[in-house]
Design an enzyme around this catalytic site. Sequence first.
Site, mmCIF file in Angstrom:
data_model
loop_
_atom_site.group_PDB
_atom_site.id
_atom_site.type_symbol
_atom_site.label_atom_id
_atom_site.label_comp_id
_atom_site.label_asym_id
_atom_site.label_seq_id
_atom_site.Cartn_x
_atom_site.Cartn_y
_atom_site.Cartn_z
ATOM 1 N N HIS A 95 0.830 -1.200 0.000
ATOM 2 C CA HIS A 95 0.000 0.000 0.000
ATOM 3 C C HIS A 95 0.873 1.263 0.000
ATOM 4 O O HIS A 95 0.733 2.132 -0.856
ATOM 5 C CB HIS A 95 -0.911 -0.040 1.236
ATOM 6 C CG HIS A 95 -1.822 1.124 1.379
ATOM 7 N ND1 HIS A 95 -3.166 1.047 1.167
ATOM 8 C CD2 HIS A 95 -1.579 2.424 1.716
ATOM 9 C CE1 HIS A 95 -3.716 2.226 1.367
ATOM 10 N NE2 HIS A 95 -2.775 3.087 1.708
ATOM 11 N N GLU A 96 1.799 1.328 0.929
ATOM 12 C CA GLU A 96 2.635 2.533 1.043
ATOM 13 C C GLU A 96 3.581 2.664 -0.148
ATOM 14 O O GLU A 96 3.875 3.771 -0.599
ATOM 15 C CB GLU A 96 3.426 2.524 2.352
ATOM 16 C CG GLU A 96 2.570 2.540 3.620
ATOM 17 C CD GLU A 96 1.594 3.706 3.683
ATOM 18 O OE1 GLU A 96 1.881 4.783 3.103
ATOM 19 O OE2 GLU A 96 0.521 3.541 4.300
ATOM 20 N N HIS B 86 1.738 4.491 -2.846
ATOM 21 C CA HIS B 86 1.761 5.948 -2.645
ATOM 22 C C HIS B 86 3.126 6.513 -3.037
ATOM 23 O O HIS B 86 3.238 7.501 -3.751
ATOM 24 C CB HIS B 86 1.543 6.300 -1.172
ATOM 25 C CG HIS B 86 0.132 6.141 -0.688
ATOM 26 N ND1 HIS B 86 -0.927 6.755 -1.289
ATOM 27 C CD2 HIS B 86 -0.368 5.465 0.379
ATOM 28 C CE1 HIS B 86 -2.040 6.447 -0.615
ATOM 29 N NE2 HIS B 86 -1.721 5.658 0.390
#
Length: 612
Positions: free
Chosen positions: A425-426, A429
């Site tokens: 997820h990170e 980003h």
Amino acid sequence: MPKKPEAGPPRGARVSLIIFVGLLAASVALFLFDGTSSAPDIPYSTFLAHLEEGNVESVRIIDQRLIQGRLKGKGGVSQEFSTLIPYVDGGLLADLKSRDIKIEGAVAEMSPLRVLGELFPWIFGFFLIWMVFRQMQGNNKAFSFGKNRAKRYQESDKKVTFADVAGQKEAKYELLEVVDYLKNPQKFVKMGARIPKGVLLVGMPGTGKTLLAKAVAGEAGVPFFHMSGSDFVEMFVGVGASRVRDLFDQGRKSAPCILFIDELDAVGRTRGAGYGGGHDEREQTLNQMLVEMDGFDTKDGVIILAATNRPDVLDPALLRPGRFDRQVVVAMPDIQEREDILKIHMAKVPASAGIDAQRLARATPGMSGADLANMVNEATLFAVRRDRTEVEMQDFEEARDKIMMGIARSSLVISEEEKKATAYHEAGHALLHYYLPNADPLHKVTIVPRGRALGLAMSLPAKDAYSRGRGWVRDRIVISYGGFAAETIVYGETTTGTTQDIRQATDLARKMACEWGMAEELGPVAYGQEEEPIFIGKEIAQHKDYSEDTAMRIDRAVFNILDEARKKAFEILTEHRDQLMGLAEELIRKETLLDDDIKALFGFGDTRTAEA
Ligand code: ADP
Ligand code: MG
Ligand code: ZN
């Protein structure tokens, strides 16, 4: 570590104590030397018998109820007696007369001592009431209620230095200025430099805030006064305020020094937040603290450090310039920092040479510095129980399991699976920052949890900006979808961890459409009146001042902006899927990566222009 509490109670308390002990001694003395009853008592019936036998020589009747007298003794030795008349004996006087006994009448005399004895309970009562009143006025010096209990750590104690604090590079860097100042305040004063009066250390429990504060004192070689916010809040109104005053007085006397207020939120909560008057004491304490901080001059050479894990609940007045206007974040340790912390604490115990600190660091996600210190201690205890002379890896493994269990209960533990998902997820980003021309540069990306967030990709604006271009906003929205897109690519579905991201993206898109005139189909029109109701606080209420038809067009415009952004995020990450996977794996390994680390990993140059 050895601590040296200040010797003896302070002067005001000593005086009150002497008064108190004096009164107590007086009461005991009065009790022992009560002069009224010297002769042995005999029952009235015995007295009557003596009378009958003619043994009574003389009597003295006091207040018509007590008889003191003499009995004729054998061999001329007379004996004193006293007795109480149990009823009004009309015949007694006639009887005495008829026997030719010397009769005297008298009234009971009050000895001065006796008078004191009667008054004593009252004096004592008034003294107590007086004390309570002084308490309530807040300037109490009776006993030690009003005295702060700041523990004093002096230079001579075993010093804590920055070397004892692993990691926390940024915090140390910020605090170094304070150290320099405390070492030589005059140098700074001469130059007219403004030094922060108060520095607020913000971080989760066990991250080493107290340790850092002590280290600042140790590095600077100044006294360190430590007090917890909850110590200020006591039963008596005014005590807290009085303690604050004392703490600051003490600071002024011992300058240069550090005053450390732990758990600042215990006193520093926003005023007026409670119901009724139940918070008077806390508010008074907080007000006193504000007054003291304002009355302080940095020239005095006193720096106030405070710690909290709830900066959000603090009264804004505390954070104003001239008070705790500087905040230092004390973060949870990442994998490398955990290793360093372990090494520091393992050096204090006889750890076996075969211990793999790195492996332990990897196996302890979510642990704070305090947890790790605790783990080393538990491991040592296991070793002692097994009669070992060295702490072995097995002891550490068992200690880890024990402590992880405690953490699991407080739901801070992150499973391997969760950690992996967070990394993807990170990474989503983070990677987008490198492929969007208008995005701010990435500062760092981490999967070390903080608060309720499992991870974070943090960007730093290349320059200060008060207004942003449309490109920046669009890219920002795309970045918000990075986590969502990455989860979709890797797992084929998304998790609830995307809530905040989607909300942030939607907020921005709605502003683009309704406030900033950035949606072509709507034109530069402000839709919805924004107002800030005075009493509801920061909530912004939107007034609907457009038609149903317009509302539908706004919704469609917002959806289009979001949909386009989501597709773009998906496109970029699919195209660079290898990098996405690589970045996630690196994150799982290191937990925190800086901009430079990522550039080095993929050979990104500095070609991208961050255009705001
Ligand atoms: P906080 O005040 O933030 O709750 P503390 O400073 O009381 O945390 O930390 C508790 C203990 O944890 C410290 O005494 C120390 O032994 C250990 N500790 C925490 N952080 C670190 C660190 N960065 N390096 C070394 N030890 C640490
Ligand atoms: Mg602490
Ligand atoms: Zn996210």
